[in-house]
Structure formats: C-alpha cells, structure tokens
Design a protein around this motif. Structure first.
Motif, PDB file in Angstrom:
ATOM      1  N   THR A   1       0.744  -1.203   0.066  1.00 51.14           N
ATOM      2  CA  THR A   1       0.074  -0.073  -0.010  1.00 51.14           C
ATOM      3  C   THR A   1       1.004   1.388   0.019  1.00 51.14           C
ATOM      4  O   THR A   1       0.157   2.587  -0.114  1.00 51.14           O
ATOM      5  CB  THR A   1      -1.021   0.203   1.326  1.00 51.14           C
ATOM      6  OG1 THR A   1      -0.282  -0.637   2.344  1.00 51.14           O
ATOM      7  CG2 THR A   1      -2.257  -0.514   1.071  1.00 51.14           C
TER       8      THR A   1
ATOM      9  N   LEU B   1       2.186   6.253   3.300  1.00 48.21           N
ATOM     10  CA  LEU B   1       0.812   5.986   3.480  1.00 48.21           C
ATOM     11  C   LEU B   1      -0.136   7.046   3.930  1.00 48.21           C
ATOM     12  O   LEU B   1       0.214   7.586   4.908  1.00 48.21           O
ATOM     13  CB  LEU B   1       0.890   4.849   4.604  1.00 48.21           C
ATOM     14  CG  LEU B   1       0.289   3.769   4.183  1.00 48.21           C
ATOM     15  CD1 LEU B   1       0.874   2.539   3.890  1.00 48.21           C
ATOM     16  CD2 LEU B   1      -0.622   3.490   5.640  1.00 48.21           C
ATOM     17  N   LYS B   2      -1.046   7.397   3.215  1.00 48.67           N
ATOM     18  CA  LYS B   2      -1.925   8.395   3.625  1.00 48.67           C
ATOM     19  C   LYS B   2      -1.038   9.753   3.960  1.00 48.67           C
ATOM     20  O   LYS B   2      -1.185  10.395   4.898  1.00 48.67           O
ATOM     21  CB  LYS B   2      -2.892   8.252   4.684  1.00 48.67           C
ATOM     22  CG  LYS B   2      -3.758   6.931   4.550  1.00 48.67           C
ATOM     23  CD  LYS B   2      -5.069   7.396   4.009  1.00 48.67           C
ATOM     24  CE  LYS B   2      -5.861   5.890   3.628  1.00 48.67           C
ATOM     25  NZ  LYS B   2      -7.348   5.974   4.003  1.00 48.67           N
TER      26      LYS B   2
ATOM     27  N   GLN C   1      -3.896  -5.382   6.723  1.00 50.94           N
ATOM     28  CA  GLN C   1      -3.626  -4.152   5.811  1.00 50.94           C
ATOM     29  C   GLN C   1      -4.489  -2.876   6.016  1.00 50.94           C
ATOM     30  O   GLN C   1      -3.821  -1.678   6.237  1.00 50.94           O
ATOM     31  CB  GLN C   1      -3.594  -4.417   4.393  1.00 50.94           C
ATOM     32  CG  GLN C   1      -2.631  -3.597   3.469  1.00 50.94           C
ATOM     33  CD  GLN C   1      -2.901  -4.266   2.015  1.00 50.94           C
ATOM     34  OE1 GLN C   1      -4.028  -4.734   1.451  1.00 50.94           O
ATOM     35  NE2 GLN C   1      -1.699  -4.425   1.343  1.00 50.94           N
ATOM     36  N   GLN C   2      -5.645  -3.125   6.080  1.00 54.32           N
ATOM     37  CA  GLN C   2      -6.667  -1.997   6.115  1.00 54.32           C
ATOM     38  C   GLN C   2      -6.635  -1.317   7.501  1.00 54.32           C
ATOM     39  O   GLN C   2      -6.615  -0.247   7.690  1.00 54.32           O
ATOM     40  CB  GLN C   2      -8.087  -2.510   5.937  1.00 54.32           C
ATOM     41  CG  GLN C   2      -8.334  -2.671   4.555  1.00 54.32           C
ATOM     42  CD  GLN C   2      -9.965  -3.250   4.138  1.00 54.32           C
ATOM     43  OE1 GLN C   2     -10.237  -3.913   4.946  1.00 54.32           O
ATOM     44  NE2 GLN C   2     -10.298  -2.694   3.172  1.00 54.32           N
TER      45      GLN C   2
ATOM     46  N   THR D   1      -3.343   0.520   7.966  1.00 53.16           N
ATOM     47  CA  THR D   1      -3.403   1.671   7.043  1.00 53.16           C
ATOM     48  C   THR D   1      -4.102   2.924   7.832  1.00 53.16           C
ATOM     49  O   THR D   1      -3.759   3.951   7.848  1.00 53.16           O
ATOM     50  CB  THR D   1      -3.847   1.603   5.782  1.00 53.16           C
ATOM     51  OG1 THR D   1      -3.055   0.482   5.121  1.00 53.16           O
ATOM     52  CG2 THR D   1      -3.924   2.723   4.847  1.00 53.16           C
TER      53      THR D   1
ATOM     54  N   SER E   1      -3.004   6.254   9.377  1.00 56.98           N
ATOM     55  CA  SER E   1      -3.552   7.614   9.077  1.00 56.98           C
ATOM     56  C   SER E   1      -4.081   8.333  10.063  1.00 56.98           C
ATOM     57  O   SER E   1      -4.206   9.505  10.098  1.00 56.98           O
ATOM     58  CB  SER E   1      -4.544   7.015   8.048  1.00 56.98           C
ATOM     59  OG  SER E   1      -5.632   7.954   8.006  1.00 56.98           O
TER      60      SER E   1
END
Ligand SMILES: O=P(O)(O)O[C@H]1O[C@H](CO)[C@@H](O)[C@H]1O
Length: 296
Positions: free
Chosen positions: A43, A75-76, A274-275, A278, A282
C-alpha cells in the motif's frame, strides 16, 4: 555466544546514513511484517525499495514468507518504512542482529514501530483468522538472559535498566479498537498476551499446556526482542498478532501445525490487517519535529 557480540554505534549510523543517502523518504513510522504479511508494504506510495543483501550491515532473511526487502513510501501522506521480512533468533542470527534494523530506524528519525506477527493461539476464544492486539508479552528467551540488551549498554540509545511495563502504547491500542469497530471487524479483533519462544520447532503438547496455564494467549518465535530494543531507545510501539493456528493442547487432537498453513492464513487475512494498519497510521498523531531524535 550472543552476549559477546557487539555492534558499535557507528555501524548502526553507517547503515542509517547509507539508507538516507539512497532515499528521499524520512520515515516516522516503521512496520515489521510478520510471516505471510509482507503485502502490508504494497500500500505504500512512491516506493523506494532495497533488498537486504544490498544494505550495508543488514542481516539476510532466510525464512519462507519473509521476502528480505526494505520498502520506503508514503501511506496516507505519512512517510513509512516497512520490513518485508524480519530476522529470527532460530535462523542463527544473534539477538543484536535480529534487532539491528530497529536502532537504524531510530537513527533515521522513526518514532513509532508497528510490529506484526503470525502466532498460534492458546486462548480458547482466539480462532485462526482472528487478530490480537498485543497488550503485553512474555519474552521467554529474555527471561533466561537471551536478550539483545545483554552486553555493554549503549547509553546513546537508552538506559542500562529500561522499564518494560508500558512497552505497548495504550493510546494506539484504544485507537485500533475504535478503528476495528468502525470498519465492522470488531468481532475479529481482541487483545491478549503474546509469548515468544525460541523455535524453530512448534510446541509439544506439554509445552502448550504450560503456556496456557501461564496465561499466554498467543505464541510465536519473534517480536519480543524487537519490542525490547525499540522501547529501550524510546520508540512508541504497537503490535498485532494474526492468529494463524490453534496450538494443539490435547493428546486426543490429531491436528498439527505447519508453516505453509501459517502463511496461508496470512494470505487470507492480509487485506484486513493491511486496512487496519493503514487506518491506524492515517489516524495516529506523530510529532514531525524536523525528525529530531536524541539517539545520534
Ligand atoms: O513471528 P513471525 O515472523 O510472524 O513468524 C511466525 O511464523 C513462523 C512459524 O510458522 C515463525 O517464524 C513464527 O515466529
């Protein structure tokens, strides 16, 4: 023996300098991918990646499911570095080598370490595919002196006798619980105690019963040394175990665990992990104070 090995401050610094001269990223967050969880790095945007074999001073990964690549990226909007592959004591690395990247990250300005791992469950309520927020650990090798902090203390990194009572950050733990609820996966996410054993063999039934009686929720062969070294040098730590198997605790049970099965559950749940990671990155607060760090 491990305690005689020493790694000088300049060796960590040389590796940090080499990496910083080969990438423009200045990560504040480092992620260690557990067995089968290497895709956490996918990601990252605007990637710069390096094979461990090309990085001066880095050990090599030898375990299937650990690619052996260091990936930098965003990432973000937050700069991160991700280890696709960790080092384990059972590979024959000294504990100082298994934790080498942590101090390198510190010298590069990283403030937060996210550790992930694959683990077997002892707790009746933890099923394969569940995700356990690590609230604490039992470092079995550490309890008998197999500790990366053995040997002369490097005061530039941290004190001789570091406290470990708050080594897993409570704020990030609470934030992850909230995220899991909001993502509708709260049923998969629990908290528990991780125990590190030396490996590489999986547990005997008697060992499994012992761990269970001691209150261990999940067991694996990594993570604790990384967290000890990270806490010693002042990094904030968050940890997740993906439960990949039930540890066999009964002589009546004909099941047995194997590494392929561990990797398979990793693949099946990688997207959810992963979600979650992330979203955590974030939403976490980070102090981007020009990357100041006091370990140089
Ligand atoms: O802890 P990670 O690296 O996720 O890997 C876990 O999975 C492997 C066993 O299948 C062991 O290395 C154990 O520690």
């Amino acid at each position: 023996m491990h305690s005689k090995e020493q790694i000088g401050h300049d060796e960590y610094q040389n590796t940090a300098d080499w990496l910083m001269s080969h990438t423009k990223h200045r990560p504040l967050v480092a992620i260690i991918c557990g067995s089968g969880l290497g895709m956490l790095a996918d990601t990252l945007k605007c990637q710069d990646s390096f094979d461990y074999s090309d990085i001066p001073g880095f050990p090599q990964s030898t375990v299937q499911g650990h690619a052996g690549r260091l990936v930098f990226g965003e990432l973000k909007g937050k700069s991160c570095v991700c280890m696709q592959g960790r080092f384990h004591m059972y590979e024959g690395h000294s504990l100082l080598k298994t934790t080498f990247p942590i101090r390198v990250f510190k010298l590069m300005g990283v403030e937060t370490l996210i550790v992930t791992n694959a683990a077997g469950s002892l707790a009746d309520g933890l099923q394969p595919g569940d995700i356990m927020i690590i609230k604490d650990h039992i470092n079995f090798p550490g309890l008998v002196g197999l500790n990366p902090l053995c040997g002369p203390n490097d005061d530039k990194f941290g004190p001789r006798f570091p406290a470990m009572s708050g080594c897993y950050d409570k704020g990030l733990h609470i934030l992850m619980m909230e995220i899991a609820k909001q993502m509708g996966v709260a049923g998969l996410v629990q908290e528990g105690v991780y125990a590190m054993v030396g490996g590489p063999n999986f547990e005997t039934i008697a060992e499994a019963k012992l761990l269970h009686r001691l209150g261990v929720d999940a067991v694996g062969m990594s993570t604790a040394p990384e967290v000890v070294v990270a806490t010693h040098c002042g990094l904030r730590v968050f940890g997740l175990s993906l439960i990949t198997n039930k540890v066999v605790k009964s002589y009546e049970d004909s099941e047995s665990v194997n590494h392929e099965g561990v990797l398979e559950v990793g693949r099946l749940r990688s997207h959810t992990v992963q979600q979650l990671v992330t979203e955590l990155i974030s939403r976490m607060e980070i102090n981007n104070n020009e990357n100041t760090n006091n370990a140089s």
